[in-house]
Design a protein around this motif. Structure first.
Motif, PDB file in Angstrom:
ATOM      1  N   ARG A   5     -69.030 -25.496  31.065  1.00  0.00           N
ATOM      2  CA  ARG A   5     -70.445 -25.254  31.348  1.00  0.00           C
ATOM      3  C   ARG A   5     -70.660 -24.129  32.346  1.00  0.00           C
ATOM      4  NH1 ARG A   5     -71.830 -27.064  26.740  1.00  0.00           N
ATOM      5  NH2 ARG A   5     -70.518 -28.864  26.324  1.00  0.00           N
ATOM      6  N   GLU A   6     -69.602 -23.529  32.855  1.00  0.00           N
ATOM      7  CA  GLU A   6     -69.789 -22.332  33.676  1.00  0.00           C
ATOM      8  C   GLU A   6     -70.032 -21.127  32.774  1.00  0.00           C
ATOM      9  OE1 GLU A   6     -67.652 -22.698  37.965  1.00  0.00           O
ATOM     10  OE2 GLU A   6     -66.319 -22.253  36.287  1.00  0.00           O
ATOM     11  N   ARG A   7     -70.882 -20.239  33.212  1.00  0.00           N
ATOM     12  CA  ARG A   7     -71.174 -19.027  32.457  1.00  0.00           C
ATOM     13  C   ARG A   7     -70.448 -17.856  33.100  1.00  0.00           C
ATOM     14  NH1 ARG A   7     -77.708 -19.443  31.193  1.00  0.00           N
ATOM     15  NH2 ARG A   7     -77.599 -21.314  29.892  1.00  0.00           N
ATOM     16  N   ILE A   8     -69.694 -17.141  32.288  1.00  0.00           N
ATOM     17  CA  ILE A   8     -68.942 -15.988  32.767  1.00  0.00           C
ATOM     18  C   ILE A   8     -69.294 -14.782  31.911  1.00  0.00           C
ATOM     19  CG2 ILE A   8     -67.047 -17.399  33.651  1.00  0.00           C
ATOM     20  CD1 ILE A   8     -65.450 -16.708  31.168  1.00  0.00           C
ATOM     21  N   VAL A   9     -69.069 -13.591  32.450  1.00  0.00           N
ATOM     22  CA  VAL A   9     -69.375 -12.363  31.732  1.00  0.00           C
ATOM     23  C   VAL A   9     -68.179 -11.429  31.866  1.00  0.00           C
ATOM     24  CG1 VAL A   9     -70.505 -11.358  33.766  1.00  0.00           C
ATOM     25  CG2 VAL A   9     -71.024 -10.461  31.487  1.00  0.00           C
ATOM     26  N   GLY A  10     -67.904 -10.683  30.810  1.00  0.00           N
ATOM     27  CA  GLY A  10     -66.779  -9.758  30.826  1.00  0.00           C
ATOM     28  C   GLY A  10     -66.821  -8.839  29.622  1.00  0.00           C
ATOM     29  N   ALA A  11     -65.977  -7.827  29.658  1.00  0.00           N
ATOM     30  CA  ALA A  11     -65.861  -6.905  28.528  1.00  0.00           C
ATOM     31  C   ALA A  11     -65.053  -7.587  27.426  1.00  0.00           C
ATOM     32  CB  ALA A  11     -65.174  -5.618  28.978  1.00  0.00           C
ATOM     33  N   ALA A  12     -65.683  -7.810  26.282  1.00  0.00           N
ATOM     34  CA  ALA A  12     -65.068  -8.636  25.237  1.00  0.00           C
ATOM     35  C   ALA A  12     -64.961  -7.879  23.928  1.00  0.00           C
ATOM     36  CB  ALA A  12     -65.879  -9.915  25.027  1.00  0.00           C
ATOM     37  N   ARG A  13     -64.002  -8.297  23.146  1.00  0.00           N
ATOM     38  CA  ARG A  13     -63.871  -7.854  21.765  1.00  0.00           C
ATOM     39  C   ARG A  13     -63.525  -9.079  20.920  1.00  0.00           C
ATOM     40  NH1 ARG A  13     -58.388  -7.247  20.710  1.00  0.00           N
ATOM     41  NH2 ARG A  13     -57.061  -7.207  22.582  1.00  0.00           N
ATOM     42  N   PHE A  14     -63.918  -9.046  19.663  1.00  0.00           N
ATOM     43  CA  PHE A  14     -63.784 -10.203  18.787  1.00  0.00           C
ATOM     44  C   PHE A  14     -62.835  -9.879  17.630  1.00  0.00           C
ATOM     45  CE2 PHE A  14     -67.943 -10.361  20.782  1.00  0.00           C
ATOM     46  CZ  PHE A  14     -67.976 -11.642  21.297  1.00  0.00           C
TER      47      PHE A  14
END
Length: 267
Positions: free
Chosen positions: A125-134
């Motif tokens: 339930r913590e929200r994190i942000v980062g540079a992502a690729r799928f």
């Protein structure tokens, strides 16, 4: 005539009141003549049934037909992405990983298998942000992960906590604070307490504690389950009863406590 009509209306009102009272009663036995009738349905059962119905409806609403096909769902693009963790992050052989939700361009949510770089094991339930690729799931792992609703893989770097944590933010922050307090306790007992009280099993592998518990058949102790909720609920109910809280208020308070503790332990 008017008096008879008034008496009939009053009698009907009493019957309706009696029916409502027996439906909202708390398990007491009603006396009818010389023999007791069946017990009243407890309000606890009614509240629990309503909660389960809502949970089932929410689960059905989250089923996305697009998850049937293997591949990266439409609307997921590489870049800075916000993830909401669905499970506690775990340390693996190839870094840290967790199941997480991410929003597509149309606003709908997709569940992904997140791998990220960093030193912090984030909580559910913590929200994190980062540079992502799928990337799409491999053919061998698709069947297993698709059954859990996972659509694809996500790899993130430069991960950090979001400033906005949502409605569960205070509860998750309290869990993070409590985990930090246990970190100051030396020995393997702190890892056991973290698992029992917080649902955090990240430190159980250290020093062979989890293997020792499996050897003696006590591994089930570290799974926060219905038994844990029963024990915690018993303590809370005893405190409320000692404080003189009415039974129906106690039922509502316990339901709120169960929900909060479930979120607190990472669901």
């Amino acid at each position: 005539m008017r008096r008879c009509d008034a008496l009939r209306m009053a009698s009907g009102g009493l019957r309706v009141s009696s029916l409502l009272d027996s439906f909202l009663g708390e398990g007491h036995v009603r006396e009818g003549g010389n023999r007791p009738l069946r017990p009243r349905p407890p309000i606890t059962f009614c509240v629990a049934a309503a909660v389960w119905i809502c949970a089932v409806c929410l689960t059905v609403m989250r089923i996305d037909a697009g998850l049937i096909d293997r591949g990266v769902p439409e609307g997921l693009r590489a870049g800075e992405v916000v993830f909401e963790l669905a499970t506690d992050a775990q340390q693996g052989d190839f870094g840290k990983s967790a199941q997480a939700f991410v929003r597509r361009s149309d606003g709908s949510r997709v569940k992904v298998l997140l791998s990220y770089e960093g030193d912090v094991l984030y909580f559910a339930r913590e929200r994190i942000v980062g540079a992502a690729r799928f990337s799409e799931l491999s053919e061998s792992s698709f069947a297993r992960y698709a059954a859990e609703g996972i659509a694809c893989r996500a790899n993130a770097s430069d991960v950090r906590l979001c400033a906005e944590q949502g409605v569960f933010g205070p509860v998750v922050a309290a869990r993070r604070w409590a985990a930090g307090r246990f970190d100051k306790i030396p020995g393997m007992g702190s890892a056991l307490l973290r698992a029992l009280l917080l649902g955090d099993r990240s430190h159980l592998e250290e020093g062979g504690l989890y293997d020792a518990m499996k050897t003696v058949g006590l591994a089930h102790m570290v799974a926060v389950s219905g038994s844990h909720l029963a024990v915690v609920g018993a303590f809370a109910a005893a405190i409320l009863a000692r404080a003189g809280v009415p039974r129906r208020v106690c039922v509502v308070a316990l339901c709120l406590m169960y929900a909060t503790y479930s979120v607190f332990t990472g669901l």
